[in-house]
Design a protein around this motif. Structure first.
Motif, PDB file in Angstrom:
ATOM      1  N   SER A  94      56.364  14.155 -21.995  1.00  0.00           N
ATOM      2  CA  SER A  94      55.598  13.100 -21.348  1.00  0.00           C
ATOM      3  C   SER A  94      54.856  13.668 -20.150  1.00  0.00           C
ATOM      4  O   SER A  94      55.092  14.807 -19.731  1.00  0.00           O
ATOM      5  N   ALA A  95      53.983  12.875 -19.568  1.00  0.00           N
ATOM      6  CA  ALA A  95      53.203  13.341 -18.421  1.00  0.00           C
ATOM      7  C   ALA A  95      54.110  13.761 -17.264  1.00  0.00           C
ATOM      8  O   ALA A  95      53.897  14.798 -16.632  1.00  0.00           O
ATOM      9  N   SER A  96      55.158  12.971 -16.982  1.00  0.00           N
ATOM     10  CA  SER A  96      56.035  13.305 -15.855  1.00  0.00           C
ATOM     11  C   SER A  96      56.812  14.588 -16.111  1.00  0.00           C
ATOM     12  O   SER A  96      56.966  15.434 -15.221  1.00  0.00           O
ATOM     13  N   LEU A  97      57.311  14.773 -17.334  1.00  0.00           N
ATOM     14  CA  LEU A  97      58.042  15.992 -17.654  1.00  0.00           C
ATOM     15  C   LEU A  97      57.121  17.206 -17.650  1.00  0.00           C
ATOM     16  O   LEU A  97      57.498  18.295 -17.210  1.00  0.00           O
ATOM     17  N   ILE A 104      55.496  22.209 -14.962  1.00  0.00           N
ATOM     18  CA  ILE A 104      54.432  23.010 -14.355  1.00  0.00           C
ATOM     19  C   ILE A 104      54.723  23.255 -12.878  1.00  0.00           C
ATOM     20  O   ILE A 104      54.574  24.373 -12.368  1.00  0.00           O
ATOM     21  N   ALA A 105      55.169  22.193 -12.171  1.00  0.00           N
ATOM     22  CA  ALA A 105      55.425  22.307 -10.728  1.00  0.00           C
ATOM     23  C   ALA A 105      56.535  23.317 -10.437  1.00  0.00           C
ATOM     24  O   ALA A 105      56.414  24.150  -9.532  1.00  0.00           O
ATOM     25  N   THR A 106      57.629  23.262 -11.205  1.00  0.00           N
ATOM     26  CA  THR A 106      58.726  24.191 -10.945  1.00  0.00           C
ATOM     27  C   THR A 106      58.330  25.626 -11.285  1.00  0.00           C
ATOM     28  O   THR A 106      58.751  26.571 -10.628  1.00  0.00           O
ATOM     29  N   ARG A 107      57.488  25.801 -12.306  1.00  0.00           N
ATOM     30  CA  ARG A 107      57.012  27.154 -12.633  1.00  0.00           C
ATOM     31  C   ARG A 107      56.045  27.674 -11.570  1.00  0.00           C
ATOM     32  O   ARG A 107      56.044  28.866 -11.256  1.00  0.00           O
TER      33      ARG A 107
END
Length: 330
Positions: free
Chosen positions: A12-15, A20-23
Motif C-alpha cells: 500500500s502507499a503507507s507501506l 523507502i523512508a527507512t532505506r
C-alpha cells in the motif's frame, strides 16, 4: 478510530513510503554518518496524543550511539520517554533492571533480543613504561598522554574503574600529563597516536577499533586486581578474561578486566505483548539479511538468551518470549 489489517495491501502507499523512508535513512547512515549518528529516533505516531488499547500502537525506537545507547537510554525507557532503545553494553540494562551502579532504583525494562558484540573495558599502556599493573601505575605517577572515551556508554564505567584503583581522570593531569577525550574508540587520532607512540595510555572499550593496533605496537593491557574486581562486581559489573577473545597476540591468561559485551534491544515492560511478539517475528525473518558485530550470522536461539558475546541478564518481554518459545528457540 478502528483499523483492519485486511484493508492493507501488500504494498500500500503507507507501506511503500515506510520502506523507502527507512532505506533512505539507512543509506544516509552509510554515506554520510556524521549527519546521522547522534540523532536517529524512529517513531510511529497516531492521530492525537492518547495511547489506545489496540493496534496500531504508537512507539519510539531510538538507535543513536552517542545520544541514548548508554545510561541515558536506559533511563529514558524506564521513564517511558522512549519505548525501545538499543543499548551498549548489556551490563547497562542489567544495572538499570536491578537498580545498581548509576541507577538508584530498578527500572521496568525487558529485552526484545541481545546481539553479539564481544568487548572489554581495558587500560592499555605503552610497553616502554615498564608498568605491568594498575597499582604500579598509581605508584609511579608518570606524566602521560592519555586517550580516553567520552560518551554515555562508557563514561560511568571508566569513572568506576579508576575509583576502585584509587584514581580519577584528573590524576593524570595532576601528574603532569594530558587527557584527550574521544567520542568514538575508532577516532583516527587515537590510532595514529598509538602507531607513532605519542599516546601512552588508552582507557576505553571498542576493542575491535584499536585493541589489535595497540597490541601490535607494544602496548600492554593491565590486569585489574582481585580487590578492584570485587568492588566493581558489587557495583554491577562482571569480570572477564582478555585472552581468548578477538585480539591475536601474547596476552597473559592472568589479564582479567571488565566485560563490556552485548548489544541488547530493550523496551518498557508495559509495551503491548502483540508488538513485542511481532518485532521478534520480524527479527527472525530478517536474521540472515542484517549486519552483526560478529564473524558469523548468529542462530536465532542465541539472540534470545545469554551468551559470552551477548550477555542477557534481564527478562525477555513476555510477547517476545512467547514468540521464541512457540518457535523452539527457548
Amino acid at each position: 478510530m478502528v483499523y483492519d489489517d485486511r484493508s492493507v495491501k501488500p504494498m500500500s502507499a503507507s507501506l511503500m513510503r515506510a520502506k523507502i523512508a527507512t532505506r533512505l535513512l539507512a543509506g544516509l547512515y552509510e554515506d554520510v554518518p556524521t549527519l546521522m549518528t547522534s540523532a536517529v529516533r524512529l517513531m510511529v505516531e497516531m492521530p492525537g496524543s492518547s495511547r489506545q488499547a489496540g493496534p496500531p500502537y504508537p512507539f519510539t525506537f531510538a538507535v543513536s550511539p552517542a545520544w541514548c545507547s548508554g545510561i541515558e537510554g536506559a533511563r529514558l525507557v524506564g521513564s517511558r520517554k522512549l519505548d525501545i532503545v538499543w543499548l551498549n553494553p548489556s551490563v547497562i540494562a542489567t544495572m538499570a533492571y536491578l537498580g545498581k551502579g548509576p541507577f538508584r532504583r530498578s527500572s521496568p525494562l525487558r529485552a526484545l533480543a541481545v546481539f553479539p558484540s564481544w568487548d572489554r573495558l581495558v587500560v592499555a599502556v605503552s610497553g616502554k613504561l615498564g608498568i605491568r599493573s594498575m597499582e604500579e601505575l598509581k605508584e609511579k605517577r608518570p606524566a602521560l598522554r592519555v586517550s580516553v572515551a567520552d560518551n554515555d556508554c562508557v563514561n560511568f564505567a571508566i569513572r568506576a574503574l579508576l575509583k576502585v584503583h584509587g584514581l580519577k581522570l584528573e590524576s593524570f593531569t595532576e601528574w603532569g600529563g594530558a587527557v584527550e577525550p574521544v567520542v568514538r574508540p575508532s577516532n583516527p587520532r587515537r590510532r595514529e597516536g598509538i602507531i607513532s607512540g605519542e599516546i601512552d595510555v588508552v582507557i576505553d572499550e571498542g576493542m575491535d577499533s584499536w585493541g589489535q593496533v595497540a597490541l601490535d605496537h607494544g602496548m600492554v593491557f593491565l590486569p585489574f586486581s582481585e580487590k578492584a574486581l570485587a568492588k566493581l562486581e558489587r557495583y554491577g559489573f562482571q569480570r572477564a578474561p582478555l585472552a581468548g577473545g578477538r585480539l591475536k597476540g601474547n596476552i597473559p591468561e592472568s589479564t582479567v578486566v571488565v566485560d563490556f559485551s552485548g548489544w541488547p534491544i530493550i523496551m518498557h515492560a508495559s509495551l503491548p505483548d502483540e508488538l513485542a511478539y511481532h518485532m521478534a517475528a520480524v527479527l527472525d525473518r530478517l536474521r540472515e539479511e542484517i549486519p552483526y558485530d560478529s564473524a558469523q550470522v548468529p542462530p536465532m536461539s542465541s539472540l534470545c538468551r545469554s551468551t559470552e558475546d551477548g550477555p542477557l541478564n534481564i527478562p525477555l518481554h513476555p510477547g517476545a518470549e512467547r514468540y521464541y518459545r512457540e518457535h523452539g528457540y527457548l
